[in-house]
Design a protein around this motif. Structure first.
Motif, PDB file in Angstrom:
ATOM      1  N   TYR A 514       0.830  -1.196   0.000  1.00 22.90           N
ATOM      2  CA  TYR A 514       0.000   0.000   0.000  1.00 22.90           C
ATOM      3  C   TYR A 514       0.866   1.248   0.000  1.00 22.90           C
ATOM      4  N   ARG A 515       0.253   2.357  -0.355  1.00 20.33           N
ATOM      5  CA  ARG A 515       0.832   3.695  -0.259  1.00 20.33           C
ATOM      6  C   ARG A 515      -0.096   4.527   0.617  1.00 20.33           C
ATOM      7  N   ASN A 517      -0.665   8.615   2.461  1.00 21.85           N
ATOM      8  CA  ASN A 517      -0.215   9.999   2.617  1.00 21.85           C
ATOM      9  C   ASN A 517      -1.366  10.807   3.218  1.00 21.85           C
ATOM     10  N   GLN A 532       0.553   8.186  -6.985  1.00 20.91           N
ATOM     11  CA  GLN A 532       0.962   6.821  -7.293  1.00 20.91           C
ATOM     12  C   GLN A 532       2.445   6.725  -7.617  1.00 20.91           C
ATOM     13  N   ILE A 535       4.580   8.559  -3.831  1.00 23.42           N
ATOM     14  CA  ILE A 535       4.431   8.033  -2.473  1.00 23.42           C
ATOM     15  C   ILE A 535       5.036   6.629  -2.428  1.00 23.42           C
ATOM     16  N   VAL A 537       6.027   2.758  -1.676  1.00 22.42           N
ATOM     17  CA  VAL A 537       5.248   1.542  -1.415  1.00 22.42           C
ATOM     18  C   VAL A 537       5.690   0.938  -0.090  1.00 22.42           C
ATOM     19  N   GLN A 538       4.703   0.520   0.706  1.00 21.58           N
ATOM     20  CA  GLN A 538       4.983  -0.202   1.942  1.00 21.58           C
ATOM     21  C   GLN A 538       4.421  -1.611   1.814  1.00 21.58           C
TER      22      GLN A 538
END
Length: 584
Positions: A514-515, A517, A532, A535, A537-538
């Motif tokens: 996911y991203r 913010n 997209q 930010i 990616v985690q």
């Protein structure tokens, strides 16, 4: 009376549609699966007439035919060589021709011919000057659907993978497939659920988080879940699911249950379980869902957990309803919501994605007449529309696997829930389609509640908004537009997956990312594409991220409240999942 107002059954204005006209469209709708022939013909004529008056575009298309034919002929003469260069590559999400067998003659030529045809039709149905964008999208979509019918991957004679399997098994796969087909036809005629769905029954294997129904009215049941920890945060959570789905999408089997997860994290959780409406509920309005749903549930939650603000959580249309309710509360200076969390929920319907292909004035009028006769829109009809949006995955691939490969896709809790369709009342759904999808009243500042225009900008509570990358129902770029409407902090999270699978994302789920913010009201808004791209990616599930966001906005834990509020006449009416979830 405004254009968006739907009259009740006991009002018959002079300009009301003729019952004869309605019945004619109902009869047509039975043959067209609810699609408006007029809408499709208008789109086709718009495209065809503009193309007919565009000789330059016609010349380009004719030139493309000759060039593609020449490329295919050249490839056909060289395809026996290992270094032969293919004419065209499939689209990134098209996995139909990945197997090595498709690179062997004659299947390499067959599938290349199909892909070139697909590309040509895309060029033919787009870029024709003068065609309205909506009509262009409809024609392009219908063209894709028609071409997918003739994909070589769908037929035994032109699918090398199927031919190899059939040779290896001596045709046993076809015998199994015929058995599957016979069983599915029998189930369809008898109204039984898909094969394997029997293993996922609410209250037995899904929707089993312990709780009690503490409130019931003609539209919904309110479930309060039993605490799983010795102490809980003081602020309760109220879950508002969409009324086009059974609520237990958020309480599937224990490992996939978001509600169980929240309870285990020390929250007092309440969830609305909507009634599956029938013809007697035809005149329930969109505002009835706000009053008898969200507001009635909120009053009950406040009685059970007094003097505490509530974390509101809305999913899909339930999220849209929660936003409207929150805006109306803000107009009335009602500050009972601590936060608002939205899962795949749109506030701005100007670009609703491919679902908008089925929604224009002609189609809405057609649906209105179909619902007028029955008093509701059948859930299977909506399910069919959703399947069309992903026909390659949900229709053709499934048919090939089950009836030609002879392989049943293992049933899981999410698939079984998806087959448990619900209906929508006539008046509410007509109002919803007209006021939100067609007129976009809420985003445009025209939506009235109790005579007052309500705005999302009036809501002071912070937002946590989840979008999913492959959402065909509420595209994440449309969900992202809440940042333009809200005037309080918005934490936007984009996760992989689709409208349902992206939300059902427990921490143990593999391959999740996911991203996230947070946008502050006084900051310059980042464009969706920039979000997209920029930010980071985690890896992992987004559930723990949301848990920490809630925790930062919740008070110190204390003893959990009891089930219901007996001193106010709110007592358990029965065990979860209640009665309404079983209504067919």
């Amino acid at each position: 009376m405004s254009r968006s107002t739907v009259p009740t059954a006991d009002i018959n204005p002079p300009d009301a549609p003729s019952p004869v006209d309605r019945l004619v469209r109902v009869a047509i709708g039975r043959a067209t699966m609810g699609l408006s022939p007029a809408a499709l013909q208008l789109a086709y004529l718009d495209w065809a007439l503009h193309l007919a008056s565009a000789p330059g575009k016609q010349a380009q298309l004719a030139n493309k035919v000759l060039r593609k034919a020449a490329r295919l002929g050249l490839y056909a003469g060289q395809c026996h060589r290992d270094d032969a260069q293919r004419c065209i590559e499939p689209l990134p999400n098209d996995r139909r021709f990945d197997a090595p067998e498709w690179q062997q003659w004659p299947f390499n030529v067959i599938h290349q011919s199909f892909l070139l045809t697909q590309q040509w039709w895309h060029n033919a149905t787009t870029g024709v000057r003068g065609v309205t964008p909506h009509h262009e999208e409809v024609v392009n979509f219908v063209g894709r659907q028609m071409l997918d019918v003739f994909s070589p991957s769908n037929y035994l004679a032109t699918n090398p993978e199927l031919l190899r399997q059939t040779m290896e098994e001596g045709g046993a796969n076809l015998i199994r497939g015929a058995g599957h087909l016979g069983e599915d036809i029998q189930r369809m005629l008898s109204g039984a659920p898909p094969a394997g769905a029997e293993a996922y029954q609410p209250g037995e294997t899904v929707a089993v988080t312990p709780g009690k129904v503490i409130y019931r009215n003609r539209l919904m049941e309110l479930i309060q879940y039993e605490p799983a920890t010795k102490t809980v945060h003081p602020e309760p959570i109220l879950v508002v699911p969409a009324w086009i789905m059974k609520y237990y999408i958020l309480d599937l089997s224990p490992g996939n249950s978001l509600i169980r997860y929240l309870v285990e994290q020390g929250y007092t959780v309440f969830a609305i379980s909507w009634k599956n409406p029938d013809a007697a509920d035809r005149d329930l309005s969109f505002d009835d869902y706000r009053r008898l749903g969200v507001m009635a549930a909120l009053e009950t939650v406040n009685a059970v957990v007094p003097d505490q603000r509530v974390h509101g959580v809305g999913y899909c249309l339930g999220g849209t309803l929660l936003m409207i309710a929150a805006a109306a509360m803000a107009r009335q200076r009602d500050e009972r919501l601590a936060t608002v969390t939205l899962f795949a929920a749109q506030a701005d319907f100007r670009e609703p994605g491919e679902l908008g292909l089925f929604i224009d004035d002609s189609q809405v009028t057609f649906l209105d007449d179909i619902m007028w006769e029955t008093g509701h829109l059948d859930g299977k009809q909506m399910a069919g529309a959703f399947q069309l949006l992903r026909s390659q995955d949900l229709v053709w691939s499934a048919l090939v696997n089950q009836y030609l490969r002879g392989e049943r896709m293992p049933m899981n809790d999410l698939m079984a829930w998806n087959a448990d369709a619900t209906r929508m009342p006539y008046r509410m759904h007509s109002e919803y389609l007209q006021r939100l999808y067609l007129d976009n009243e809420f985003a445009d500042g025209l939506f009235e509640v109790d005579g007052d225009v309500v705005h999302l900008a009036d809501v002071d509570a912070p937002f946590f908004v989840v979008g999913t990358e492959r959402d065909h129902v509420a595209p994440w770029t449309s969900v992202y537009k809440i940042n333009r409407l809200a005037r309080s902090p918005v934490t936007f999270l984009l996760t992989n997956g689709g409208h349902n699978a992206g939300i059902v994302s427990p921490p143990e789920h593999p391959r999740r990312r996911y991203r996230v913010n947070t946008h502050q009201p006084d900051e310059l808004l980042m464009h969706a594409e920039a979000f997209q791209q920029q930010i980071p990616v985690q890896e992992g599930s987004w559930w723990p991220e949301w848990r920490e966001w809630l925790r930062a906005r919740s008070g110190a834990r204390r003893k959990p409240p009891g089930l219901g509020a007996p001193d106010q006449g709110i007592v358990p009416l029965g065990d979860a999942p209640g009665q309404y979830v079983f209504l067919k």
